[in-house]
Scaffold this motif. Structure first.
Motif, PDB file in Angstrom:
ATOM      1  N   ALA A   1       9.480 -11.792   2.365  1.00  0.00           N
ATOM      2  CA  ALA A   1       8.079 -11.382   2.198  1.00  0.00           C
ATOM      3  C   ALA A   1       7.979  -9.865   2.150  1.00  0.00           C
ATOM      4  O   ALA A   1       8.775  -9.160   2.778  1.00  0.00           O
ATOM      5  CB  ALA A   1       7.230 -11.921   3.340  1.00  0.00           C
ATOM      6  N   GLU A   2       6.979  -9.399   1.403  1.00  0.00           N
ATOM      7  CA  GLU A   2       6.645  -7.982   1.353  1.00  0.00           C
ATOM      8  C   GLU A   2       5.249  -7.818   1.936  1.00  0.00           C
ATOM      9  O   GLU A   2       4.353  -8.601   1.623  1.00  0.00           O
ATOM     10  CB  GLU A   2       6.597  -7.479  -0.084  1.00  0.00           C
ATOM     11  CG  GLU A   2       7.909  -7.494  -0.815  1.00  0.00           C
ATOM     12  CD  GLU A   2       7.724  -7.083  -2.259  1.00  0.00           C
ATOM     13  OE1 GLU A   2       8.227  -6.007  -2.616  1.00  0.00           O
ATOM     14  OE2 GLU A   2       7.059  -7.835  -2.997  1.00  0.00           O
ATOM     15  N   ILE A   3       5.092  -6.801   2.754  1.00  0.00           N
ATOM     16  CA  ILE A   3       3.790  -6.486   3.318  1.00  0.00           C
ATOM     17  C   ILE A   3       3.392  -5.143   2.733  1.00  0.00           C
ATOM     18  O   ILE A   3       4.163  -4.188   2.796  1.00  0.00           O
ATOM     19  CB  ILE A   3       3.828  -6.433   4.863  1.00  0.00           C
ATOM     20  CG1 ILE A   3       4.049  -7.842   5.457  1.00  0.00           C
ATOM     21  CG2 ILE A   3       2.529  -5.866   5.410  1.00  0.00           C
ATOM     22  CD1 ILE A   3       5.342  -8.462   5.263  1.00  0.00           C
ATOM     23  N   SER A   4       2.187  -5.083   2.137  1.00  0.00           N
ATOM     24  CA  SER A   4       1.807  -3.856   1.450  1.00  0.00           C
ATOM     25  C   SER A   4       0.304  -3.725   1.307  1.00  0.00           C
ATOM     26  O   SER A   4      -0.417  -4.715   1.224  1.00  0.00           O
ATOM     27  CB  SER A   4       2.439  -3.818   0.056  1.00  0.00           C
ATOM     28  OG  SER A   4       2.102  -2.636  -0.609  1.00  0.00           O
ATOM     29  N   ARG A   5      -0.130  -2.469   1.252  1.00  0.00           N
ATOM     30  CA  ARG A   5      -1.516  -2.152   0.920  1.00  0.00           C
ATOM     31  C   ARG A   5      -1.627  -1.717  -0.538  1.00  0.00           C
ATOM     32  O   ARG A   5      -2.719  -1.633  -1.068  1.00  0.00           O
ATOM     33  CB  ARG A   5      -2.011  -0.985   1.783  1.00  0.00           C
ATOM     34  CG  ARG A   5      -2.355  -1.358   3.166  1.00  0.00           C
ATOM     35  CD  ARG A   5      -2.980  -0.166   3.852  1.00  0.00           C
ATOM     36  NE  ARG A   5      -3.492  -0.573   5.135  1.00  0.00           N
ATOM     37  CZ  ARG A   5      -3.595   0.229   6.164  1.00  0.00           C
ATOM     38  NH1 ARG A   5      -3.231   1.487   6.080  1.00  0.00           N
ATOM     39  NH2 ARG A   5      -4.075  -0.208   7.302  1.00  0.00           N
ATOM     40  N   ARG A   6      -0.525  -1.419  -1.179  1.00  0.00           N
ATOM     41  CA  ARG A   6      -0.573  -0.787  -2.497  1.00  0.00           C
ATOM     42  C   ARG A   6      -1.206  -1.654  -3.580  1.00  0.00           C
ATOM     43  O   ARG A   6      -1.649  -1.154  -4.584  1.00  0.00           O
ATOM     44  CB  ARG A   6       0.810  -0.316  -2.929  1.00  0.00           C
ATOM     45  CG  ARG A   6       1.778  -1.402  -3.278  1.00  0.00           C
ATOM     46  CD  ARG A   6       3.112  -0.822  -3.752  1.00  0.00           C
ATOM     47  NE  ARG A   6       4.093  -1.863  -3.875  1.00  0.00           N
ATOM     48  CZ  ARG A   6       5.019  -2.130  -2.972  1.00  0.00           C
ATOM     49  NH1 ARG A   6       5.093  -1.423  -1.881  1.00  0.00           N
ATOM     50  NH2 ARG A   6       5.869  -3.121  -3.161  1.00  0.00           N
ATOM     51  N   TRP A   7      -1.253  -2.965  -3.381  1.00  0.00           N
ATOM     52  CA  TRP A   7      -1.840  -3.849  -4.380  1.00  0.00           C
ATOM     53  C   TRP A   7      -3.359  -3.950  -4.247  1.00  0.00           C
ATOM     54  O   TRP A   7      -4.015  -4.567  -5.067  1.00  0.00           O
ATOM     55  CB  TRP A   7      -1.281  -5.261  -4.253  1.00  0.00           C
ATOM     56  CG  TRP A   7       0.192  -5.364  -4.369  1.00  0.00           C
ATOM     57  CD1 TRP A   7       0.966  -4.955  -5.417  1.00  0.00           C
ATOM     58  CD2 TRP A   7       1.081  -5.909  -3.407  1.00  0.00           C
ATOM     59  NE1 TRP A   7       2.277  -5.216  -5.152  1.00  0.00           N
ATOM     60  CE2 TRP A   7       2.381  -5.805  -3.916  1.00  0.00           C
ATOM     61  CE3 TRP A   7       0.922  -6.467  -2.157  1.00  0.00           C
ATOM     62  CZ2 TRP A   7       3.498  -6.238  -3.241  1.00  0.00           C
ATOM     63  CZ3 TRP A   7       2.041  -6.908  -1.469  1.00  0.00           C
ATOM     64  CH2 TRP A   7       3.296  -6.793  -2.012  1.00  0.00           C
ATOM     65  N   LEU A   8      -3.893  -3.393  -3.185  1.00  0.00           N
ATOM     66  CA  LEU A   8      -5.288  -3.668  -2.842  1.00  0.00           C
ATOM     67  C   LEU A   8      -6.190  -2.456  -2.963  1.00  0.00           C
ATOM     68  O   LEU A   8      -5.770  -1.332  -2.727  1.00  0.00           O
ATOM     69  CB  LEU A   8      -5.362  -4.188  -1.400  1.00  0.00           C
ATOM     70  CG  LEU A   8      -4.487  -5.405  -1.107  1.00  0.00           C
ATOM     71  CD1 LEU A   8      -4.480  -5.703   0.355  1.00  0.00           C
ATOM     72  CD2 LEU A   8      -4.970  -6.602  -1.891  1.00  0.00           C
ATOM     73  N   THR A   9      -7.431  -2.737  -3.286  1.00  0.00           N
ATOM     74  CA  THR A   9      -8.444  -1.690  -3.268  1.00  0.00           C
ATOM     75  C   THR A   9      -9.378  -1.871  -2.077  1.00  0.00           C
ATOM     76  O   THR A   9     -10.180  -1.004  -1.776  1.00  0.00           O
ATOM     77  CB  THR A   9      -9.282  -1.714  -4.566  1.00  0.00           C
ATOM     78  OG1 THR A   9      -9.869  -3.004  -4.708  1.00  0.00           O
ATOM     79  CG2 THR A   9      -8.427  -1.386  -5.774  1.00  0.00           C
ATOM     80  N   VAL A  10      -9.279  -3.010  -1.398  1.00  0.00           N
ATOM     81  CA  VAL A  10     -10.105  -3.297  -0.232  1.00  0.00           C
ATOM     82  C   VAL A  10      -9.600  -2.465   0.941  1.00  0.00           C
ATOM     83  O   VAL A  10      -8.422  -2.517   1.289  1.00  0.00           O
ATOM     84  CB  VAL A  10     -10.059  -4.798   0.127  1.00  0.00           C
ATOM     85  CG1 VAL A  10     -10.916  -5.093   1.336  1.00  0.00           C
ATOM     86  CG2 VAL A  10     -10.474  -5.639  -1.058  1.00  0.00           C
ATOM     87  N   ARG A  11     -10.494  -1.699   1.533  1.00  0.00           N
ATOM     88  CA  ARG A  11     -10.122  -0.843   2.648  1.00  0.00           C
ATOM     89  C   ARG A  11      -9.789  -1.684   3.880  1.00  0.00           C
ATOM     90  O   ARG A  11     -10.356  -2.743   4.099  1.00  0.00           O
ATOM     91  CB  ARG A  11     -11.297   0.092   2.957  1.00  0.00           C
ATOM     92  CG  ARG A  11     -10.925   1.187   3.894  1.00  0.00           C
ATOM     93  CD  ARG A  11     -12.034   2.228   3.938  1.00  0.00           C
ATOM     94  NE  ARG A  11     -11.779   3.082   5.068  1.00  0.00           N
ATOM     95  CZ  ARG A  11     -12.584   3.207   6.094  1.00  0.00           C
ATOM     96  NH1 ARG A  11     -13.716   2.549   6.129  1.00  0.00           N
ATOM     97  NH2 ARG A  11     -12.259   3.994   7.087  1.00  0.00           N
TER      98      ARG A  11
END
Length: 164
Positions: free
Chosen positions: A119-129
């Motif tokens: 699994a990868e955990i990331s914020r980079r795919w999201l625009t939701v703060r």
């Protein structure tokens, strides 16, 4: 399979829905109030408890446990002899070990088994703060367990850095 987890949701007594990448409810996080130690339950849509996350009370290093049906499933703690500060080990009860490494506090890290990405955990795919994604990339991986591992690692890293 991608799941969206809101940051800072895991507080005593907090409840929150984890959604899939289509915005559909997938799991309920139930923060248990009035407990001596930090406890969260991850439930399915029907309210069945899939895993329970608990902070271990007496340990030399901060440790969290993941349980299923009141039986230990995994222990999560920072890797003892790692030069990298953001390296954690997950020990499953069957002896399997998962490695977690990356920029934990930035929500950019990976969960691997024997060099294979689970699994990868990331914020980079999201625009939701204040949201991060848990992207399950291995088809045989168990989403509730990997979500619980991500939550444990983040909580441990925050405690270590005094962000609790």
């Amino acid at each position: 399979m991608k799941f969206l987890v809101r940051d800072r949701i895991f507080g005593i007594g907090d409840d929150y829905w984890i959604e899939d990448d289509h915005g559909h409810r997938a799991f309920l996080v139930d923060g248990k109030a009035l407990r001596l130690r930090e406890t969260f339950e991850l439930k399915d849509l029907d309210g069945r408890v899939l895993v329970t996350i608990r902070k271990k009370m007496l340990s030399l290093r901060d440790t969290m446990t993941i349980e299923r049906d009141d039986q230990p499933l995994a222990t999560v703690k920072r890797k003892r002899l790692s030069l990298l500060r953001n390296h954690y080990r997950v020990e499953l009860v069957d002896g399997t070990e998962l490695d977690v490494s990356g920029k934990i506090l930035d929500r950019e890290f990976a969960i691997e088994y024997d060099g294979e990405l689970l699994a990868e955990i990331s914020r980079r795919w999201l625009t939701v703060r204040d949201t991060y994604a848990v992207n399950i990339v291995h088809e045989d991986a168990e989403p509730p367990l990997l979500i619980a591992v991500a939550v444990c690692v983040i909580r441990l890293a925050e405690r270590e850095h005094g962000e609790d």
